[in-house]
Enzyme design. Structure first.
Site, mmCIF file in Angstrom:
data_model
loop_
_atom_site.group_PDB
_atom_site.id
_atom_site.type_symbol
_atom_site.label_atom_id
_atom_site.label_comp_id
_atom_site.label_asym_id
_atom_site.label_seq_id
_atom_site.Cartn_x
_atom_site.Cartn_y
_atom_site.Cartn_z
ATOM 1 N N HIS A 1 0.778 -1.169 -0.113
ATOM 2 C CA HIS A 1 0.055 -0.037 -0.270
ATOM 3 C C HIS A 1 1.065 1.223 -0.019
ATOM 4 O O HIS A 1 1.559 1.493 1.164
ATOM 5 C CB HIS A 1 -1.051 0.123 1.217
ATOM 6 C CG HIS A 1 -1.860 1.196 1.117
ATOM 7 N ND1 HIS A 1 -3.309 0.945 1.007
ATOM 8 C CD2 HIS A 1 -1.546 2.442 1.252
ATOM 9 C CE1 HIS A 1 -3.703 2.202 1.038
ATOM 10 N NE2 HIS A 1 -2.925 3.086 1.214
ATOM 11 N N HIS B 1 -2.959 -0.865 -6.211
ATOM 12 C CA HIS B 1 -3.855 0.391 -6.403
ATOM 13 C C HIS B 1 -3.328 1.505 -6.734
ATOM 14 O O HIS B 1 -3.516 2.588 -6.267
ATOM 15 C CB HIS B 1 -5.001 0.388 -5.307
ATOM 16 C CG HIS B 1 -4.452 0.410 -3.810
ATOM 17 N ND1 HIS B 1 -3.377 1.088 -3.469
ATOM 18 C CD2 HIS B 1 -4.753 -0.387 -2.846
ATOM 19 C CE1 HIS B 1 -3.193 1.078 -2.088
ATOM 20 N NE2 HIS B 1 -4.176 0.224 -1.846
ATOM 21 N N ASP C 1 -9.734 -4.724 -4.582
ATOM 22 C CA ASP C 1 -9.626 -4.147 -3.349
ATOM 23 C C ASP C 1 -11.007 -4.103 -2.697
ATOM 24 O O ASP C 1 -11.488 -2.735 -2.156
ATOM 25 C CB ASP C 1 -8.789 -2.641 -3.341
ATOM 26 C CG ASP C 1 -8.304 -2.201 -1.979
ATOM 27 O OD1 ASP C 1 -8.554 -3.044 -1.166
ATOM 28 O OD2 ASP C 1 -7.843 -1.054 -1.851
HETATM 29 O O1 DOR Z 1 -9.640 2.080 1.595
HETATM 30 C C1 DOR Z 1 -9.071 1.323 2.144
HETATM 31 N N1 DOR Z 1 -9.734 0.327 2.563
HETATM 32 N N2 DOR Z 1 -7.809 1.174 1.618
HETATM 33 C C2 DOR Z 1 -6.823 0.271 2.383
HETATM 34 O O2 DOR Z 1 -5.836 0.265 2.162
HETATM 35 C C3 DOR Z 1 -7.590 -0.808 3.383
HETATM 36 C C4 DOR Z 1 -8.741 -1.041 3.213
HETATM 37 C C5 DOR Z 1 -9.879 -1.429 4.190
HETATM 38 O O3 DOR Z 1 -9.310 -2.373 4.640
HETATM 39 O O4 DOR Z 1 -10.890 -1.077 4.709
HETATM 40 ZN ZN ZN Z 2 -6.689 -3.223 0.243
HETATM 41 ZN ZN ZN Z 3 -4.326 -0.725 0.185
#
Ligand code: DOR
Ligand code: ZN
Ligand code: ZN
Length: 430
Positions: free
Chosen positions: A187, A232, A298
């Protein structure tokens, strides 16, 4: 498992091209692609359907243990209904997957849920768990993995904080993981840049593209090509800068913008944030120019209650809509269907070295998705299978929906029905 299956009359799509062929499956594996019509225990008529290798989604958050916005029954059903046959789950659960013991517990938990798709896991990096890598078989310093071999797809490193408390900000620790692990998934948003923008008025400007570019520059100083998967990326600039590495794009960054989603407020809050139209268009350019290696959903659901709270978490669901969005885009001429298969099946299987997945070649696992290119319908949250009950794509008309999913040669899903087939843990070629 022993029964044979014939998928008859469909158009088989691979990264190399499309061909009319019958797919014969025996013992859970692809036996032949043929123009003949051999006998089989079960025949599925795929006339006018597209036959794709099942989608390998390398980036989902199915939230168990410890969180309640998804679970492995609902998440894996959503995956199967969306044409996904393998998912790789992220470690930012509660507790996070940061020790061998917790990883083994997760294996048990998922197995006991009888998931509707195959599964694997990413392991979470912390400031102090580098020593766990040999035991999970992903240390490149221990070339011969101890049985049962490599246990995870990669080590996930959060360089910026997001849902959960996984975070690695120390460049020395980052370097150690980059050197020690066979593959790190990152990330890549730099925490110090995020901190420096903390007083900005909106989520998008609190996590600007410069946070991602700074993180990628740090990775360039410590990581090697083939050993880093940048999750991402949201713009051409990031994809281009991350050229030595594998690069992932998500459907939400490809199809949604911050302006479009303003009306749904915090429901569209995600890390990295949705960007403006220019950046979204630039991400498509990167995709078309071959600067994106894989698509990951994601899938990061949060409950309506959490999203409507005073400090809403980041994340949007997406595992069930990623293939329909990409097929729809290909029918509109935005990308070749062969490239959709490359980005969503063959490349994720190759990058994460998942054994037997990602292609409909003889000998491969018979994980197959049938898509009806004529089926047109609006995205309806009530028709999706998420536990959270919402989607950022509500009301968008898409053409080209998955109609059936075959898992290891058995029908797992067809036109709204789930069959009692259980996915298994994937293994890795090392
Ligand atoms: O928006 C996100 N949600 N980005 C992340 O890196 C983690 C993910 C989550 O696990 O909710
Ligand atoms: Zn993620
Ligand atoms: Zn992420």
């Amino acid at each position: 498992m022993g029964a044979s299956l014939l998928i008859r009359g469909g158009t088989v799509v691979s990264p190399r091209g499309m061909e009319r062929a019958n797919v014969l499956i025996k013992g859970g594996k692809i036996s032949a692609l043929t123009t003949l019509s051999p006998g089989a225990d079960l025949v599925i008529d795929a006339d006018a359907l597209l036959v794709l290798p099942g989608v390998v989604d390398p980036h989902v958050h199915f939230r168990q243990p410890g969180m309640n916005s998804e679970d492995w029954v609902s998440g894996s059903r959503a995956a199967a209904a969306g044409g996904v046959t393998t998912v790789l789950d992220m470690p930012n659960t509660s507790p996070p997957t940061t020790t061998l013991g917790r990883l083994l517990e997760k294996f048990r938990l998922v197995e006991s849920s009888s998931p509707s798709v195959n599964y694997g896991f990413h392991f979470g990096a912390t400031g102090s768990n580098l020593g766990e890598l040999p035991a999970i078989g992903i240390s490149s310093a221990a070339p011969i993995p101890t049985p049962p071999g490599q246990l995870v797809a990669s080590v996930k490193v959060f360089m910026g904080s997001s849902t959960g408390d996984l975070l690695v900000t120390d460049i020395g620790v980052l370097r150690s993981f980059a050197q020690e692990a066979r593959l790190i998934s990152v990330h890549a948003e730099d925490e110090s840049v995020i901190m420096a923008h903390a007083s900005e008025p909106d989520h998008e400007s609190r996590r600007p593209i410069s946070a991602a570019l700074t993180a990628i520059r740090k990775l360039l100083s410590v990581g090697k090509g083939g050993r880093v998967y940048v999750c991402h990326v949201t713009s051409y600039k990031e994809a281009d800068l991350a050229s030595p590495f594998y690069r992932e794009a998500t459907p939400h960054h490809l199809f949604l913008t911050s302006e479009m989603m303003r009306r749904i407020g915090a429901y569209a809050k995600v890390n990295p944030p949705l960007r403006g139209e220019q950046e979204r268009a630039s991400l498509w350019r990167a995709l078309v120019e071959g600067k994106i290696d894989a698509i990951g959903s994601d899938h990061a659901p949060h409950s309506r209650e959490a999203k409507e709270s005073t400090s809403p978490p980041s994340g949007v669901p997406g595992v069930e809509t990623s293939l329909p969005l990409m097929v729809d885009a290909s029918l509109k001429g935005m990308i070749r269907l062969e490239d959709v298969v490359r980005l969503m099946s063959s490349s994720p299987a190759r990058i994460f070295k998942i054994r037997g997945k990602g292609a409909l070649d003889p000998g491969k696992d018979a994980d197959i998705t049938l898509v009806d290119p004529k089926e047109e319908r609006r995205v309806d949250p009530d028709a999706l299978h998420y536990k959270c009950g919402w989607t950022p794509y509500e009301g968008i008309a898409l053409k080209g929906w998955p109609v059936a999913t075959v898992l290891g040669g058995s029908l797992a899903y067809m036109r709204g029905e789930f069959y009692p087939v259980r996915g298994s843990a994937v293994t890795y070629e090392v």
